[in-house]
Structure formats: structure tokens, C-alpha cells
Design an enzyme around this catalytic site. Structure first.
Site, PDB file in Angstrom:
ATOM      1  N   THR A  95       0.870  -1.175   0.000  1.00 40.55           N
ATOM      2  CA  THR A  95       0.000   0.000   0.000  1.00 40.55           C
ATOM      3  C   THR A  95       0.904   1.220   0.000  1.00 40.55           C
ATOM      4  O   THR A  95       1.976   1.209   0.595  1.00 40.55           O
ATOM      5  CB  THR A  95      -0.936   0.037   1.230  1.00 40.55           C
ATOM      6  OG1 THR A  95      -0.153   0.050   2.418  1.00 40.55           O
ATOM      7  CG2 THR A  95      -1.883  -1.153   1.240  1.00 40.55           C
ATOM      8  N   SER A  96       0.467   2.266  -0.688  1.00 38.22           N
ATOM      9  CA  SER A  96       1.290   3.468  -0.821  1.00 38.22           C
ATOM     10  C   SER A  96       1.276   4.334   0.424  1.00 38.22           C
ATOM     11  O   SER A  96       2.252   5.012   0.721  1.00 38.22           O
ATOM     12  CB  SER A  96       0.814   4.304  -2.007  1.00 38.22           C
ATOM     13  OG  SER A  96       0.894   3.543  -3.186  1.00 38.22           O
ATOM     14  N   THR A  97       0.158   4.340   1.132  1.00 39.15           N
ATOM     15  CA  THR A  97       0.052   5.161   2.340  1.00 39.15           C
ATOM     16  C   THR A  97      -0.450   4.310   3.485  1.00 39.15           C
ATOM     17  O   THR A  97      -1.076   3.273   3.274  1.00 39.15           O
ATOM     18  CB  THR A  97      -0.920   6.346   2.141  1.00 39.15           C
ATOM     19  OG1 THR A  97      -2.239   5.834   1.951  1.00 39.15           O
ATOM     20  CG2 THR A  97      -0.518   7.203   0.957  1.00 39.15           C
TER      21      THR A  97
END
Length: 187
Positions: A9-11
């Protein structure tokens, strides 16, 4: 042959449950899942991905929910897939149904990576154009300020009186001390 799953996941705000559930449904046990949560796909080094790559042996398989979980641009994804294949392992994407077990899969992987990057670049271009258009019309994005003209006047008056601490002033106008300091920095 061992099959491993990779999740990214990016964040920190994003939820990896969808990816985790898909990999579990594909038969990958939780102890063979490697997850980099809150880590950008543009980074070449990702701690859990690096650990997974170190563990790979000839005949193993790396499975991701979607191709874009492996990286954000074509070059990065292809380099990563090359690292996997150099170890004698294969890669499989569940969503796109791509595997690197044969030459057609490798060709499709290259094409899909290019399209994924094109989609991302186009989205960024549209976003920038929309922000520029809004800015030209005098609209600025972001959260509205908690300090209106009335609060600003009260802050100026309280600061000028020198009778109160910054924390007291923030409490009196119902804003956080950090917000007060940002306002004071702009004065």
C-alpha cells in the site's frame, strides 16, 4: 516450489485487506505473505520486498494481487521481475492473469506495465490540469483555514496586549497551538 505473496500500500491510510484476502483465496498462507504498508511503489528498496527477494530460490513463485503493486513505472516493474526470474522464480499477477512462466507471459507483462504507467501518467496530467484551471479561477485546493478574519483580529489584539501566553491565546480562540504559530508566522 514455494509460493509467496507480496502486498503493498502506498500510504498508511490504505487498507491491505483486499490484497490479503485475494492472496489467501489463491492459496497463499499468511506466513508466506510479505507486506510493505505505507511504502511508495517508486522506491527501489522496500524492506519486506527485499526480504522476499533474498528468500527466493529456484522454482519459487511470487504472486501479487495486481501488477501495479510491484512498482509505479514500467522500468521499475520490469527490473523487479528480472530480479525474480534471475533467481529462477516466476511472477504471477492475480488481477491481470499474467505469469512469467512462458515467453507470451513475459511479453504481456511488458505491455501491461507500459499501459499501467500510461494510465498513471495520464491521471497525473489530468489532475495537474484541473488544479491549474482551478487556480486560474482563483480557487485553491486544500482544507479551509480555521482562522477567519474575526479570529485573526482577536489573535492580533491578544498578541499585542502581551498579557497571555501563546497556549492561552490558542485556547481562547479555539485553535491548536500549532495553528496559532502558523498564523503568527504569516503575520
Amino acid at each position: 516450489m514455494t509460493t509467496f505473496g507480496y502486498i503493498r500500500t502506498s500510504t498508511r491510510d490504505q487498507n491491505a485487506d483486499l490484497q490479503r484476502d485475494a492472496l489467501k483465496a489463491a492459496g497463499i498462507p499468511a506466513n508466506r505473505l510479505y507486506a510493505d504498508e505505507g511504502v511508495s511503489g517508486t522506491l527501489a528498496s522496500r524492506p519486506r520486498l527485499d526480504a522476499l527477494l533474498d528468500r527466493l530460490e529456484d522454482g519459487d513463485e511470487v504472486v501479487a494481487w495486481k501488477l501495479d503493486r510491484m512498482g509505479r513505472n514500467t522500468r521499475n516493474v520490469l527490473d523487479l521481475i528480472e530480479q525474480i526470474t534471475q533467481k529462477g522464480a516466476t511472477f504471477r499477477s492475480l488481477t491481470e492473469g499474467i505469469t512469467t512462466t512462458g515467453p507470451m507471459g513475459k511479453a504481456m507483462l511488458t505491455i501491461m506495465s507500459a499501459f499501467a504507467q500510461l494510465e498513471r501518467d495520464t491521471m497525473l496530467e489530468r489532475t495537474r490540469a484541473g488544479l491549474d484551471a482551478a487556480k486560474a479561477k482563483g480557487r485553491v485546493g486544500g482544507r479551509p483555514s480555521k482562522v477567519d478574519d474575526k479570529k485573526l483580529a482577536k489573535i492580533r489584539s491578544l498578541v499585542a496586549s502581551n498579557d497571555h501566553t501563546r497556549a492561552e491565546i490558542a485556547d481562547m480562540v479555539k485553535i491548536s497551538p500549532a495553528t496559532l504559530y502558523r498564523v503568527l508566522a504569516d503575520l
